[in-house]
Design an enzyme around this catalytic site. Sequence first.
Site, short mmCIF file in Angstrom:
data_model
loop_
_atom_site.label_atom_id
_atom_site.label_comp_id
_atom_site.label_asym_id
_atom_site.label_seq_id
_atom_site.Cartn_x
_atom_site.Cartn_y
_atom_site.Cartn_z
N ASP A 105 -5.64 -0.48 -4.24
CA ASP A 105 -4.22 -0.70 -3.96
C ASP A 105 -3.33 0.27 -4.75
O ASP A 105 -3.43 0.33 -5.99
CB ASP A 105 -3.88 -2.15 -4.37
CG ASP A 105 -2.75 -2.72 -3.53
OD1 ASP A 105 -2.27 -2.03 -2.62
OD2 ASP A 105 -2.36 -3.89 -3.80
N CYS B 144 2.20 -1.24 1.58
CA CYS B 144 0.86 -1.81 1.80
C CYS B 144 0.61 -2.29 3.22
O CYS B 144 -0.35 -1.86 3.86
CB CYS B 144 0.61 -2.97 0.85
SG CYS B 144 0.62 -2.48 -0.88
N HIS C 161 -3.31 -6.72 4.34
CA HIS C 161 -2.28 -7.29 3.48
C HIS C 161 -2.21 -8.78 3.81
O HIS C 161 -2.15 -9.14 4.98
CB HIS C 161 -0.94 -6.61 3.73
CG HIS C 161 0.09 -7.00 2.72
ND1 HIS C 161 0.21 -6.37 1.50
CD2 HIS C 161 1.02 -7.97 2.73
CE1 HIS C 161 1.18 -6.93 0.82
NE2 HIS C 161 1.68 -7.91 1.54
N ASP D 86 -4.35 3.04 -0.35
CA ASP D 86 -3.54 2.74 0.84
C ASP D 86 -2.28 3.62 0.91
O ASP D 86 -1.69 3.78 1.97
CB ASP D 86 -3.21 1.24 0.97
CG ASP D 86 -2.48 0.68 -0.24
OD1 ASP D 86 -2.40 1.35 -1.29
OD2 ASP D 86 -1.98 -0.46 -0.14
#
Length: 517
Positions: free
Chosen positions: A34, A73, A127, A318
Amino acid sequence: MYYSTSTALQYLFLSLLLHPSIELQPNVLLIVVDDLRPALGVYGDKNAYTPNIDKLAQKSFVFTNAFAQQALCAPSRNSFLTSRRPDSLHLYDFYSYWRDTVGNFTTLPQHFKENGYFTYSIGKVFHPGISSNFTDDAKYSWSKTPFHPSTEKYKEAKVCPTKKGLARNLLCPVVVENQPGGTLPDLESLNAALDFLKYRTNITDLPYFLAVGFHKPHVPLRFPISYLDYHPLDNIKLPKNCYRPPMLPTVAWNPWTDVRHRDDIAALNISFPFGTMPDSTTQKIIQNYNAATTYIDDLIGQLLQKVDDNTITILIGDHGWSMGEHGEFSKFSNFDIATRVPFIIHIPRLSYSEIISNELVELVDLFPTLVDLTQISGSLEICSKSGTNSKLCTEGRSLVPLMISSLHKKKSKGKNAVFTQYPRPGAYPTIKPNSDKPKLNEIKIMGYSIRTSRYRYTEWVNFNHTSFLPNWTNAVAKELYDHLIDPNENLNLIGRPEMKYVTDLLRKELILGWRYA
Ligand SMILES: *[C@@H]1O[C@H](CO)[C@@H](O)[C@H](O)[C@H]1NC(C)=O
Ligand SMILES: *[C@@H]1O[C@H](CO)[C@@H](O)[C@H](O)[C@H]1NC(C)=O
Ligand SMILES: *[C@@H]1O[C@H](CO)[C@@H](O)[C@H](O)[C@H]1NC(C)=O
Ligand SMILES: *[C@@H]1O[C@H](CO)[C@@H](O)[C@H](O)[C@H]1NC(C)=O
Ligand SMILES: *[C@@H]1O[C@H](CO)[C@@H](O)[C@H](O)[C@H]1NC(C)=O
Ligand SMILES: *[C@@H]1O[C@H](CO)[C@@H](O)[C@H](O)[C@H]1NC(C)=O
């Protein structure tokens, strides 16, 4: 521009390599980290310490110019998991689910599931929330209920030790035993992944598609304090461009709202929207981000030790994250620093050394690439323009031809350009609506950006959030950066007469879009 006709032969070669016998259909391990920009040793980052990822890279394809489609995200993840761009999913925020709003599109894990794989999601892959129907799209994408670490619920809690008690800090090195639950989310995810690898034969004989999503180095930077040892503060180098570029249009500025409201940063009383972070804090943010990345690198090392040699392993971020570059501390933009990601592909039984590709590639390319590598079905077709969207198609391009030519050290031509976009509620930064994360019905402007090997051109245009259409007349603002002289994108060249020819050309390519790149 397009691949040669010898592609079929190349695929045959690859197929023999990957499938020496029928039983050896390769497993797939997709690692998603992330908010990880290429802050990695293998990408030449001097502040990084990432021995395990570097070791993986030494036997992998490493794409040095890989880009996310939007630096947020949910839009980025739904994009690469369906191989469709934010404009096709109508998702620029966190609040819609494509199956309900645009079409019943097949996802990457779903395609593997429908073609003989056992698919499992651990941690943050989709997500969570509305954008994956509160289930990580489980009904369609996964063979087993996705795993989420129980301690993820403390992510915004007051758990950071300070001299004055517990705080909700950005910088949050911790002693793990003292944390709620006595652990951290990514440690739980690692254990779940190790358990799956150890016991999977109890539940399935199928090859697996395992996606493991690590939460760090996303803010808050909560990680075991021992990883700071690898990052002495004195060694941290500040970026050269720790300031707001003078020619940056206000619409392009993202005021890093999700950093300023944390206790340690709020205490600095930095004025909104353009106040500057003290250098000493910037240095600590860089230190903590890199320490959090070393922590994840360590977990990835432990995971890879247990992955057998019949597994295709992919590592991606991401999107990126600015650590002081342009005076910003966030994603939420179209700059390289927010959109460029690590993208590493390891293929079993290819005993090559590290293979670097500097070609422009995109995260939407992941899905068609994995289909070609495993040959679970025929290659994906390019999605049609007509709007009669087929369930299974791609808005990217398989990287396999690029990989094969890099393997043979042949020159190959990838895409001429890659594309990203970012929405804004207005031309001047605001807290409400939040310029960093506008909701769909607040979006008034879209920043469309094209990146070629030399230039980045961005045009901020009026955008209709009902029809999802940009209006290319009377742009709100424009940006042009020349990477040959300005790799950090500090000098906006728009309006310079000598750049008119280049600008016009890039603008034309931007409006035509990815299909023609
Ligand atoms: C969506 O697609 C899946 C399989 O791809 C199918 O099982 C499901 O019935 C479809 N749903 C709708 C509403 O068409
Ligand atoms: C999304 O979740 C809701 C509630 O569980 C369910 O009723 C609905 O069918 C789901 N949507 C799709 C497309 O599967
Ligand atoms: C898996 O199977 C083995 C052997 O049958 C058994 O000993 C073990 O407890 C099982 N583990 C799990 C997690 O189900
Ligand atoms: C914060 O800064 C503003 C002006 O930028 C000033 O008016 C205010 O007093 C400051 N607050 C604190 C707590 O320092
Ligand atoms: C946006 O598009 C919708 C639907 O096409 C249309 O009804 C509306 O008038 C448009 N809004 C503006 C401000 O142009
Ligand atoms: C696009 O913008 C122009 C100029 O601002 C305006 O005249 C035109 O009506 C707009 N087009 C649409 C479809 O809204």
